[in-house]
Design a protein around this motif. Sequence first.
Motif, PDB file in Angstrom:
ATOM      1  N   GLN A 581      60.213  -0.630 -20.283  1.00  0.00           N
ATOM      2  CA  GLN A 581      58.984  -0.010 -19.777  1.00  0.00           C
ATOM      3  C   GLN A 581      57.826  -1.010 -19.789  1.00  0.00           C
ATOM      4  OE1 GLN A 581      58.287   3.618 -19.304  1.00  0.00           O
ATOM      5  NE2 GLN A 581      56.272   2.972 -18.566  1.00  0.00           N
ATOM      6  N   GLU A 584      58.260  -3.869 -17.350  1.00  0.00           N
ATOM      7  CA  GLU A 584      58.039  -3.421 -15.979  1.00  0.00           C
ATOM      8  C   GLU A 584      56.550  -3.466 -15.657  1.00  0.00           C
ATOM      9  OE1 GLU A 584      61.688  -0.257 -15.199  1.00  0.00           O
ATOM     10  OE2 GLU A 584      59.801   0.437 -16.045  1.00  0.00           O
ATOM     11  N   GLU A 585      55.796  -3.130 -16.627  1.00  0.00           N
ATOM     12  CA  GLU A 585      54.356  -3.083 -16.403  1.00  0.00           C
ATOM     13  C   GLU A 585      53.647  -4.423 -16.599  1.00  0.00           C
ATOM     14  OE1 GLU A 585      52.982  -0.061 -18.988  1.00  0.00           O
ATOM     15  OE2 GLU A 585      54.324   1.464 -18.174  1.00  0.00           O
ATOM     16  N   ALA A 661      51.055  -4.263 -12.372  1.00  0.00           N
ATOM     17  CA  ALA A 661      52.334  -3.691 -12.766  1.00  0.00           C
ATOM     18  C   ALA A 661      53.288  -3.741 -11.603  1.00  0.00           C
ATOM     19  CB  ALA A 661      52.138  -2.259 -13.220  1.00  0.00           C
ATOM     20  N   THR A 665      56.900   1.018 -10.528  1.00  0.00           N
ATOM     21  CA  THR A 665      57.278   1.131 -11.928  1.00  0.00           C
ATOM     22  C   THR A 665      56.998   2.513 -12.498  1.00  0.00           C
ATOM     23  OG1 THR A 665      56.926  -1.177 -12.417  1.00  0.00           O
ATOM     24  CG2 THR A 665      56.749   0.353 -14.233  1.00  0.00           C
ATOM     25  N   LEU A 666      55.787   2.893 -12.284  1.00  0.00           N
ATOM     26  CA  LEU A 666      55.413   4.188 -12.829  1.00  0.00           C
ATOM     27  C   LEU A 666      56.270   5.311 -12.259  1.00  0.00           C
ATOM     28  CD1 LEU A 666      51.545   3.838 -12.856  1.00  0.00           C
ATOM     29  CD2 LEU A 666      53.169   3.630 -14.731  1.00  0.00           C
TER      30      LEU A 666
END
Length: 687
Positions: A581, A584-585, A661, A665-666
């Motif tokens: 996570q 990814e950001e 980011a 991703t989100l």
Amino acid sequence: MVTKKRLGHGFNGFRVPFVPRRPRSARRIGPSKKSVEEGQTCAFELLASLAGKLLEESEGSASSNASEANHVPPLSQGVNEQDRQNEVKPLIAEGISAESIFMPDVASQNSTKKSLQHAKTDCAPGRNSVNDNSDCWEKVKANVKSEVLEWENKFERYSNNYSNKLVEAPENLRGSSDGNVKNGLRCEHKAGSSGSQRSNMAEKCSLKDQLELYNSPALIDSNGNVKSPYCRESFPSASFSNRGNDIRLGFRDDGENFLSCNEVCTKSKGFRSPQRFAPQRIRKQLFSKYWKAGPKLKECELSRSDVELKPLYHKRKASYGFETSLHKTLVKRGKFFDRASGVTSDGGFSSESVSNSPEKGIDRDNPNSSSKLHLPKDSHVAFSIKSLRIPELYIEVPETATVGSLKRAIMEEVMAILEDSVHVGVLLQGEKVQDDNRTLVQTGLSCKENLDTLSFMLEPSSLLASPAVCVGDPSSQCETSQPTRSLETAAIESGNTDTLHDSSLLTNPGNIIESNHDITTSPADSIVDKITPDSKALVVVPTSPEALAVVPVTPKTKRAEFVQRRTRRPFSVTEVEALVQAVEELGTGRWRDVKLRAFENADHRTYVDLKDKWKTLVHTARISPQQRRGEPVPQELLDRVLAAHGYWSQHQAKQNGKHQAMPGTLKISEASVERPSVECVQSLVMV
DNA sequence: ATTAGGG
DNA sequence: CCCTAAT
């Protein structure tokens, strides 16, 4: 501004009861361990409790022994030499000097305390033993050491008191025995007691200041009085003189200048190793490292970190061993000596086996045994050690530090030294007596001659000397002790699984998946509290060569040899999730940020670890599932790993600017319920 | 102190 | 995980 205070050689500002300490393991610490100095619950507290227990245990015997009460007269009452002599005499007359030291009786090893109190040195010349005269020196040291140990057991009670300690040792080949008072050295002759058949003369030599262990500038108060003993509460009031920013402590320079000074001073730097704790923190730190993401403690007002106080990775291990070190040391030594004759290099106790005479055994078993009367009684030299000097201390605290913090700082230093398995060194005429096998007389240590130039000192456990202990009997000490590594392992394997604290390790709870909820409900603190009581069971006395090595004689080289790897701690799926996570950001080049974002409270995960993990994750994602090992990582996560890796590889150049980011991703993570389609991953990689 | 990479 | 070079 940091003020440095050099307390000089042989700082012995206070009379300290000896406190053995767990070895300080030397180990580098990861970047994330910036809070090393945090959470260190006092070695002192542990010590105190330990002492308390020992005290309790011994309460019975102690109270039953009237002489015990006089053991340590209050310093404040200014007991004079005569008083002390009077105190001791009758005891000696009984042939049982309460002040004497002795060896633990094999048969009565069970009672550590007791053996300490009732054993009696037996170093008589003319013994049948093959070791005749060969171990007397060791015994002298052993006596001193055990006295110190005894101190430890009692320091609670006598924390505010102080008195000379009388260590009795057979004079052996001592030449003459006149009772002259020489330079403060008082030698007293008295009729031999309890059926001494031969030399009925027993000498009591009260080596006053001369016998202080080590060269001793003493901490003095504003009145010029040497202040008392223990520092816990009655820490000596140092006399401060503020010269600009330089705060100094008052000293008393006896003008004593032992040749070994340099040698010892050098060593002191060695064992003044990186690890010194604020007493209040060990416990905290100890557990926070492994069982929880310990809250940062800001109570450490001292900038120990400025004092090259590198937080060490193994501090907790050291701590584990601490609580029981004394106990086990005593017990195990007894065991050890049961087989190996002589005294350990670290000043252990003499063993029963030294004397093969059954009579002796009986004699020691029961001091009042009639058999005792038939044993040849030799003249003994009683050493009254007023205090033990501590080698050089080097304190450094901010000038804005409070007096209280200074006290604690000094306390740390002292503890650092004392908590180690110190040896007792003997200095005669400024020179260190190396040959432990020489008798007192052979060494010229007779009351009449050189006692005024005799002194003892505490010295750090010798790396070289310690292993020797094991050589003689590998099955004893070496067997029971284990490398620090074991401690660590034991601690972890005892229910401390990753899943246990996964939830608390992660900074962002939001990143945690449902699977963790049940775990999350268990507060880290409760876990700690729950484990704490039993933690002792995990304690292993680190008396192995490796353990002792943490007090390297030769700092760099030696220490390096014993540096050990951190214990392996596989990343859990939860951690991987959080890592993915974050990457990814943030991308793959900002491990510090990743650490801060998702693993801030996971002290055992450094950003290097995270980077490494990512590296392996990428590798794992690329190999076939069959080739993967360890806890399987959900394919979904691996897909994200590849996606993110591909994306950030492409955007590496752009990282400097805005840390954007990874696109999508989100969405992907939010919609993680649904596995991202291969197409999605592909597209991301393509981007 | 961090980062990047090889071991 | 460790170790290091390079930042």
